[in-house]
Design a protein around this motif. Structure first.
Motif, short mmCIF file in Angstrom:
data_model
loop_
_atom_site.label_atom_id
_atom_site.label_comp_id
_atom_site.label_asym_id
_atom_site.label_seq_id
_atom_site.Cartn_x
_atom_site.Cartn_y
_atom_site.Cartn_z
N PRO A 49 -4.45 -0.69 0.66
CA PRO A 49 -4.02 -0.53 -0.69
C PRO A 49 -2.34 -0.37 -0.85
CG PRO A 49 -5.44 1.48 0.12
CD PRO A 49 -5.11 0.34 1.08
N GLY A 50 -1.66 -1.13 -1.78
CA GLY A 50 -0.48 -1.20 -1.95
C GLY A 50 0.06 -2.71 -1.87
N VAL A 51 -0.77 -3.31 -0.96
CA VAL A 51 -0.39 -4.87 -0.52
C VAL A 51 -0.59 -5.70 -1.88
CG1 VAL A 51 -0.97 -6.78 0.88
CG2 VAL A 51 -1.04 -4.39 1.76
N THR A 52 0.43 -6.21 -2.32
CA THR A 52 0.39 -7.12 -3.49
C THR A 52 0.78 -8.71 -3.00
OG1 THR A 52 2.46 -6.72 -4.24
CG2 THR A 52 0.86 -5.57 -5.16
N ASN A 53 1.43 -9.01 -1.79
CA ASN A 53 1.60 -10.15 -1.13
C ASN A 53 1.03 -10.27 0.20
OD1 ASN A 53 2.91 -12.50 -0.75
ND2 ASN A 53 4.67 -11.59 0.33
N VAL A 54 -0.14 -10.96 0.02
CA VAL A 54 -1.00 -10.96 1.39
C VAL A 54 -0.32 -11.82 2.33
CG1 VAL A 54 -3.14 -11.65 2.17
CG2 VAL A 54 -3.24 -10.28 0.02
N THR A 55 -0.18 -11.64 3.58
CA THR A 55 0.38 -12.27 4.83
C THR A 55 -0.56 -12.14 5.81
OG1 THR A 55 1.81 -10.56 5.56
CG2 THR A 55 2.73 -12.05 3.76
N PRO A 56 -0.55 -13.04 7.04
CA PRO A 56 -1.32 -12.46 8.10
C PRO A 56 -0.77 -11.40 8.81
CG PRO A 56 -0.41 -14.75 8.10
CD PRO A 56 0.03 -14.21 7.06
N ASP A 57 0.54 -10.62 8.44
CA ASP A 57 0.92 -9.39 9.29
C ASP A 57 0.33 -8.45 8.31
OD1 ASP A 57 2.41 -10.69 10.87
OD2 ASP A 57 4.16 -10.82 9.96
N ASN A 58 -0.13 -8.36 7.31
CA ASN A 58 -0.43 -7.32 6.52
C ASN A 58 -1.81 -7.35 6.04
OD1 ASN A 58 -0.53 -8.76 4.18
ND2 ASN A 58 1.70 -7.89 3.52
N PHE A 59 -2.68 -8.42 6.46
CA PHE A 59 -4.01 -8.65 5.83
C PHE A 59 -4.90 -7.74 6.88
CE2 PHE A 59 -7.79 -11.20 5.37
CZ PHE A 59 -8.14 -11.15 4.15
N PHE A 60 -5.45 -6.69 6.35
CA PHE A 60 -6.48 -5.89 7.00
C PHE A 60 -7.52 -5.44 5.81
CE2 PHE A 60 -7.58 -1.36 7.86
CZ PHE A 60 -8.15 -1.68 9.04
N LEU A 61 -8.87 -5.74 6.49
CA LEU A 61 -9.69 -5.34 5.47
C LEU A 61 -10.36 -4.26 5.86
CD1 LEU A 61 -11.78 -8.84 5.16
CD2 LEU A 61 -10.45 -7.77 3.52
N ARG A 62 -10.95 -3.38 4.80
CA ARG A 62 -11.58 -2.19 4.92
C ARG A 62 -12.53 -2.01 4.14
NH1 ARG A 62 -7.52 2.68 3.78
NH2 ARG A 62 -6.34 1.19 5.43
N PRO A 63 -13.87 -1.20 4.59
CA PRO A 63 -15.04 -1.03 3.50
C PRO A 63 -14.61 -0.55 2.31
CG PRO A 63 -15.21 -0.09 5.54
CD PRO A 63 -13.86 -0.15 5.80
N ASN A 64 -14.95 -0.84 1.24
CA ASN A 64 -14.95 -0.52 -0.26
C ASN A 64 -16.07 0.60 -0.50
OD1 ASN A 64 -14.08 -0.04 -2.96
ND2 ASN A 64 -14.64 -2.08 -3.47
N LEU A 65 -15.72 1.78 -0.13
CA LEU A 65 -16.70 2.81 -0.19
C LEU A 65 -16.75 3.18 -1.75
CD1 LEU A 65 -16.35 4.81 2.96
CD2 LEU A 65 -17.71 2.86 2.63
#
Length: 492
Positions: free
Chosen positions: A269-285
């Motif tokens: 949440p809060g990431v609007t500029n995806v980069t290799p440093d902040n790209f983290f996937l989580r389940p969409n429960l």
């Protein structure tokens, strides 16, 4: 006189030919339709060769089959390209060529970036060219949906995170926070939204109206991720599908939704500029209620008793899998709701007398009556890993609950074994957490994507450890949080 008669007969023959062509078209005898807006080379080829192009295409198709048997996939790419130019309405050629690029050719390369180029080529081939000449063929949409769901969205390819990252970076240009502003995309009010709208339609061939309908029915979806694309193209295929293909495409939607919900359907949440440093996937429960409601609707509408049983079984299994994930995600209230829902609607869901806690512990450790040390250790390592991830993103309430759950499972296991059974003993939680943390802080460790230098620095800061690369942290520092929740107490 004879000239006039000949002219009259030619006119009559022309009129008759038009009638014959119309009847042949209505009866389905015309396999080669005129191409609309075709490139010059394709238009010339189809006109110049006439009926002979079918014979040439058949010969090339036979050769393509031989090359496939010999695993000569690169040669197949060129031949298949020729066939699509000769017979652009031959759907199977488009499907085989796209599959070949995305699956067979891509894995010939070790570099993830090279693989992604070929996966993209497979997607573009179907979306940009195949559907251009076959817009009503549901099989084309189904195959496009499958590539997004399976090749890009699942985790079976070693380079799957590279695919997801690059796709998210492309789509964030249209969906900055992942949510679809379909009003602006359909009726842009400024230059930026006009650019996004045009790109959505011209480059990605997507309709804002369909996006809005899909998100309303199956969302909330993060449209930067492949799951949303897979659902979109499956729903597009359902517009043109017959009864048989409708069922296949509907299953494709459900498979994608389950994958999105459990494996990774949301970016931090809060990431609007995806980069290799902040790209983290989580389940969409958040999708659990939507998926459950869709199952309820299918069950209510289904007329076939056997199919109804199948849907009910799938619904029950879906929720049984969702409950432990909610529990681990510090959503115990929601987990308790669905636990009660299952007990009320599917009386055989749980063992007699089973509680929410005991079910979650049993599921996480896969306890089937015998104590499996390896499975318990796997669960504890996974929970410790998730605990530190939540700490990175300062989700302190989840850290607290995960910490407590890890302790409960460790205690539960040790109660089950006898003190004399040394062979079944597992390390204490301090050692387990120390092992997990040492891996997560290792720049050469097994978590290269979401444990970037930025995330490792955040974790070190939360735990009060030295900055990476300066003073080496003492070994005992990794386990100082054993008797307290890591992070919040250290940082606050």
């Amino acid at each position: 006189m004879l000239c006039a008669l000949a002219a009259l007969l030619l006119i009559a023959a022309g009129q008759m030919q038009r009638l014959l062509n119309a009847e042949r078209d209505q009866l389905g005898f015309v396999h080669v339709q005129p191409l609309q807006n075709a490139p010059p080379i394709l238009a010339f080829t189809t006109v110049a060769l006439g009926g002979f192009r079918g014979l040439i295409a058949n010969a090339l198709w036979i050769r393509t089959s031989e090359l496939q048997e010999d695993n000569k996939y690169f040669e197949m790419v060129q031949l298949a390209d020729w066939i699509t130019k000769l017979q652009p309405h031959m759907v199977q050629v488009w499907l085989v060529q796209a599959w070949n690029m995305a699956y067979n050719v891509s894995v010939k390369f070790k570099n993830p970036e090279d693989r992604w180029l070929w996966v993209q080529r497979g997607i573009s081939l179907l979306r940009d060219e195949g559907l251009r000449y076959n817009p009503n063929q549901s099989l084309m949409y189904r195959e496009l949906s499958w590539i997004f769901q399976h090749k890009v969205g699942a985790n079976l390819d070693d380079a799957h995170m590279t695919y997801k990252l690059h796709w998210a970076q492309q789509m964030q240009q249209i969906f900055p926070d992942g949510r679809p502003n379909t009003n602006e995309l359909a009726h842009p009010t400024d230059a930026l939204w006009r650019e996004r709208s045009q790109k959505l339609r011209d480059v990605y061939k997507m309709d804002p109206a369909i996006i809005a309908r899909v998100d309303q029915e199956y969302g909330p979806l993060d449209w930067r991720l492949p799951g949303a694309q897979a659902v979109y193209w499956a729903e597009m295929g359902r517009i043109y599908a017959d009864a048989k293909d409708q069922e296949t495409l509907r299953r494709s939607v459900f498979q994608t939704m389950r994958l999105t919900c459990f494996i990774g359907g949301g970016i931090t949440p809060g990431v609007t500029n995806v980069t290799p440093d902040n790209f983290f996937l989580r389940p969409n429960l958040e999708l659990i209620p939507t998926i459950s409601s869709t199952y309820e609707k299918l069950i209510a509408e289904e007329k076939d008793p056997n199919q109804t049983i199948s849907f009910k079984t799938a619904h029950k299994n879906f929720l049984k899998e969702a409950i432990p994930l909610l529990y681990v995600d510090a959503e115990e209230t929601k987990a308790a709701y669905w636990f009660k829902y299952l007990k009320q609607n599917y009386t055989n869901s749980f063992a007699p007398g089973e509680t929410l806690d005991s079910y979650v512990f049993k599921t996480l450790t896969e306890d089937t009556g015998e104590t499996d040390m390896n499975k318990v250790m796997s669960a504890l390592l996974g929970l410790a890993h998730r605990e530190y991830l939540c700490l990175i993103f300062q989700e302190y309430d989840k850290v607290q609950k995960l910490h407590a759950l890890t302790q409960k499972i460790w205690d539960h296991y040790n109660v089950q074994i006898k003190s004399s059974e040394q062979r079944l003993r597992i390390p204490d939680l301090k050692s387990i957490r120390q092992f997990v943390l040492s891996q997560m802080l290792d720049p050469e460790g097994p978590f290269p994507y979401y444990l970037s230098p930025i995330n490792r620095a955040s974790l070190r800061k939360e735990l009060g450890l030295p900055v990476e690369g300066t003073v080496a942290a003492p070994e005992h520092a990794y386990g100082t949080e054993t008797n307290s929740v890591p992070g919040p107490q250290a940082a606050h």
